[in-house]
Design an enzyme around this catalytic site. Sequence first.
Site, mmCIF file in Angstrom:
data_model
loop_
_atom_site.group_PDB
_atom_site.id
_atom_site.type_symbol
_atom_site.label_atom_id
_atom_site.label_comp_id
_atom_site.label_asym_id
_atom_site.label_seq_id
_atom_site.Cartn_x
_atom_site.Cartn_y
_atom_site.Cartn_z
ATOM 1 N N GLY A 1 13.564 -1.670 29.650
ATOM 2 C CA GLY A 1 12.337 -1.507 30.417
ATOM 3 C C GLY A 1 12.032 -0.087 30.832
ATOM 4 N N SER A 2 12.595 0.892 30.112
ATOM 5 C CA SER A 2 12.302 2.274 30.518
ATOM 6 C C SER A 2 10.829 2.605 30.272
ATOM 7 C CB SER A 2 13.228 3.271 29.822
ATOM 8 O OG SER A 2 13.014 3.301 28.444
ATOM 9 N N ASN A 3 10.256 2.062 29.202
ATOM 10 C CA ASN A 3 8.815 2.257 28.991
ATOM 11 C C ASN A 3 8.005 1.536 30.071
ATOM 12 O OD1 ASN A 3 7.892 3.720 26.394
ATOM 13 N ND2 ASN A 3 9.686 2.557 25.745
ATOM 14 N N ILE B 1 4.074 -13.243 18.922
ATOM 15 C CA ILE B 1 3.079 -13.730 19.890
ATOM 16 C C ILE B 1 2.352 -14.939 19.294
ATOM 17 C CG2 ILE B 1 1.019 -13.087 21.234
ATOM 18 C CD1 ILE B 1 3.618 -11.596 22.032
ATOM 19 N N ASN C 1 1.202 -3.271 21.196
ATOM 20 C CA ASN C 1 2.652 -3.138 21.094
ATOM 21 C C ASN C 1 2.987 -1.688 20.759
ATOM 22 O OD1 ASN C 1 5.431 -4.013 20.769
ATOM 23 N ND2 ASN C 1 5.113 -3.858 18.558
ATOM 24 N N HIS D 1 5.869 0.399 18.575
ATOM 25 C CA HIS D 1 6.955 0.249 17.597
ATOM 26 C C HIS D 1 7.609 1.618 17.397
ATOM 27 C CE1 HIS D 1 9.130 -1.736 14.389
ATOM 28 N NE2 HIS D 1 9.008 -0.624 13.702
HETATM 29 C C1 GRF Z 1 11.184 1.047 22.552
HETATM 30 O O1 GRF Z 1 11.801 1.936 21.679
HETATM 31 C C2 GRF Z 1 9.984 0.432 21.906
HETATM 32 O O2 GRF Z 1 9.405 1.215 20.915
HETATM 33 C C3 GRF Z 1 10.532 -0.811 21.272
HETATM 34 O O3 GRF Z 1 11.545 -1.240 22.137
HETATM 35 C C4 GRF Z 1 12.069 -0.137 22.862
HETATM 36 C C5 GRF Z 1 12.052 -0.507 24.305
HETATM 37 O O4 GRF Z 1 12.770 0.399 25.082
HETATM 38 N N1 GRF Z 1 9.493 -1.758 20.991
HETATM 39 P P1 GRF Z 1 12.720 0.255 26.665
HETATM 40 O O5 GRF Z 1 13.161 -1.167 27.008
HETATM 41 O O6 GRF Z 1 11.329 0.531 27.097
HETATM 42 O O7 GRF Z 1 13.690 1.249 27.202
#
Ligand code: GRF
Length: 187
Positions: A12-14, A88, A102, A104
């Site tokens: 969940g860092s993003n 989905i 999404n 990727h």
């Molecule tokens: C990211 O690299 C994203 O591109 C992929 O999953 C990863 C998620 O990383 N779909 P995080 O959980 O956000 O750290």
Amino acid sequence: MKRIVIFASGSGSNAENIISFFREKPQAEVVAVLTNKNSAKVLERCDRLDIPAFYFNKPAFKDSNAVVQMLQGLQTDLIVLAGFLWKIPSNLIEAFPDKIINIHPALLPKYGGKGMYGDRVHQAVKENNETETGITIHYVNENYDEGAIIFQAKTSVVPSDEATSIAEKVHQLEYEHFPKVIEKLLS
Ligand code: GRF
């Protein structure tokens, strides 16, 4: 104020980066995080950031309207998949046309499709001696990684890179661009 819901089932860092970004913006906010993994680290982040988080299992997701109803109840304007691996289902795509995106961790159409996620992607990039990789932000349709591409950014890969260092470079691109692309989509 536009309402964003994030789907995440990993670290969940993003998700955290997007939540923090929109805390500073008047035009949109992250209203909830949904996950299919009740042990995911993203849930700790939600706790700390005081963001409501909800868990659903596979039958609720695939064979019922429960998730669609929850998203409608949240008055969701945009669904952001950030490290979410399940396909989905069509009821969700039909309820939110062009409202699901999404990210990727590669330059689609390369290194996409079922089973291509996380370190497997970066390992494949390394094994194929690619000189560049990157990120792709795209709309979600019923096939893995095949929806229309919204944005791509590249980074170089050098022979000394390992999957972990490639992942690190890709994550940096994600943190830099994903919130801004979402902001633009919602403007
Ligand atoms: C990211 O690299 C994203 O591109 C992929 O999953 C990863 C998620 O990383 N779909 P995080 O959980 O956000 O750290």
